[in-house]
Design a protein around this motif. Structure first.
Motif, mmCIF file in Angstrom:
data_model
loop_
_atom_site.group_PDB
_atom_site.id
_atom_site.type_symbol
_atom_site.label_atom_id
_atom_site.label_comp_id
_atom_site.label_asym_id
_atom_site.label_seq_id
_atom_site.Cartn_x
_atom_site.Cartn_y
_atom_site.Cartn_z
ATOM 1 N N VAL A 34 0.841 -1.203 0.000
ATOM 2 C CA VAL A 34 0.000 0.000 0.000
ATOM 3 C C VAL A 34 0.876 1.253 0.000
ATOM 4 C CG1 VAL A 34 -1.687 1.341 1.336
ATOM 5 C CG2 VAL A 34 -2.001 -1.120 1.053
ATOM 6 N N GLY A 35 1.928 1.245 0.814
ATOM 7 C CA GLY A 35 2.809 2.405 0.881
ATOM 8 C C GLY A 35 3.493 2.710 -0.440
ATOM 9 N N THR A 37 2.456 1.802 -3.403
ATOM 10 C CA THR A 37 1.422 2.230 -4.351
ATOM 11 C C THR A 37 1.086 3.702 -4.130
ATOM 12 O OG1 THR A 37 0.560 -0.026 -4.441
ATOM 13 C CG2 THR A 37 -0.882 1.724 -5.255
ATOM 14 N N HIS A 38 0.960 4.094 -2.867
ATOM 15 C CA HIS A 38 0.727 5.519 -2.564
ATOM 16 C C HIS A 38 1.870 6.399 -3.056
ATOM 17 C CE1 HIS A 38 -2.922 6.494 -0.428
ATOM 18 N NE2 HIS A 38 -2.810 5.411 0.342
ATOM 19 N N ALA A 39 3.088 5.906 -2.961
ATOM 20 C CA ALA A 39 4.247 6.707 -3.359
ATOM 21 C C ALA A 39 4.327 6.926 -4.866
ATOM 22 C CB ALA A 39 5.533 6.037 -2.858
ATOM 23 N N PRO A 42 0.450 8.718 -7.579
ATOM 24 C CA PRO A 42 0.176 10.110 -7.971
ATOM 25 C C PRO A 42 0.936 10.553 -9.221
ATOM 26 C CG PRO A 42 0.388 9.967 -5.596
ATOM 27 C CD PRO A 42 0.802 8.617 -6.149
ATOM 28 N N LEU A 84 -8.678 -0.710 -6.894
ATOM 29 C CA LEU A 84 -7.946 0.331 -7.624
ATOM 30 C C LEU A 84 -8.140 0.194 -9.134
ATOM 31 C CD1 LEU A 84 -4.564 0.734 -5.717
ATOM 32 C CD2 LEU A 84 -6.606 2.180 -5.631
#
Length: 188
Positions: A34-35, A37-39, A42, A84
């Motif tokens: 998850v981390g 993917t968040h990084a 965007p 997602l």
């Protein structure tokens, strides 16, 4: 392209697996995925192109006693990826969950027994990669490499959940027994 392929599994009687090891497993299989993917997401959205490939397992489709944390973490990978995939449709960013069965990697050495393959013959990593790239190109959302694995992934989840848990216990108990032959006080 982000490929979240890091991960490992634990197997055996849940009460006998070190809590620290289970925590590490969730940190790698879920939190890091998850981390990362968040990084990276965007920037992909800003460019209007990119891909996130999350490697799960056929275990994520099933209830797997003696693999409780592993299978649950892979269920998260599948559901997170499909959420997602749906959310990002039309954005130019593709998301794919890859759910292989046993793959010929050091996974079984790390888990502690080849019994963890549950009688299935591990496939070559190249088959998994080829299947994943083909599915990503077609924007499939998820792929289960290998014909035998497709049945495992799609037939069992349509049964009553408690029945699946009981069947899963019979199928996976051999792994727990191989890892802890004298599991005193634990149900057989």
């Amino acid at each position: 392209m982000l490929v979240n392929n890091a991960g490992f599994g634990t197997a055996g009687h849940f009460a006998q697996i070190a809590p620290e090891r289970e925590h590490e497993e969730l940190m790698v299989n879920v939190v890091a995925l998850v981390g990362l993917t968040h990084a990276f997401l965007p920037g992909m959205l800003e460019r209007g192109s990119g891909a996130v490939v999350n490697v799960g397992s056929t275990a994520g489709f099933n209830i797997a006693p003696y693999f409780a944390t592993y299978a649950s973490s892979k269920a998260f990978v599948l559901n997170f990826s499909l959420a997602l995939w749906s959310e990002l449709r039309g954005s130019g960013v593709k998301v794919l969950a890859v759910a292989p069965g046993p793959v010929e990697t050091p996974f079984f050495d790390k888990i502690g027994t080849r019994e963890a393959a549950l009688g299935a013959k591990p496939v070559a990593p190249e088959l998994v990669v080829t299947s994943a790239l083909r599915a990503l190109d077609r924007d499939r959302g998820y792929v289960v490499p290998g014909r035998g694995n497709v049945g495992l992934a799609h037939l069992m989840p349509r049964r009553p959940r408690k029945l699946l848990a009981l069947i899963g216990r019979r199928v996976t108990r051999q792994v727990a027994d191989a890892l802890t032959p004298s599991a005193a006080g634990l149900p057989r």
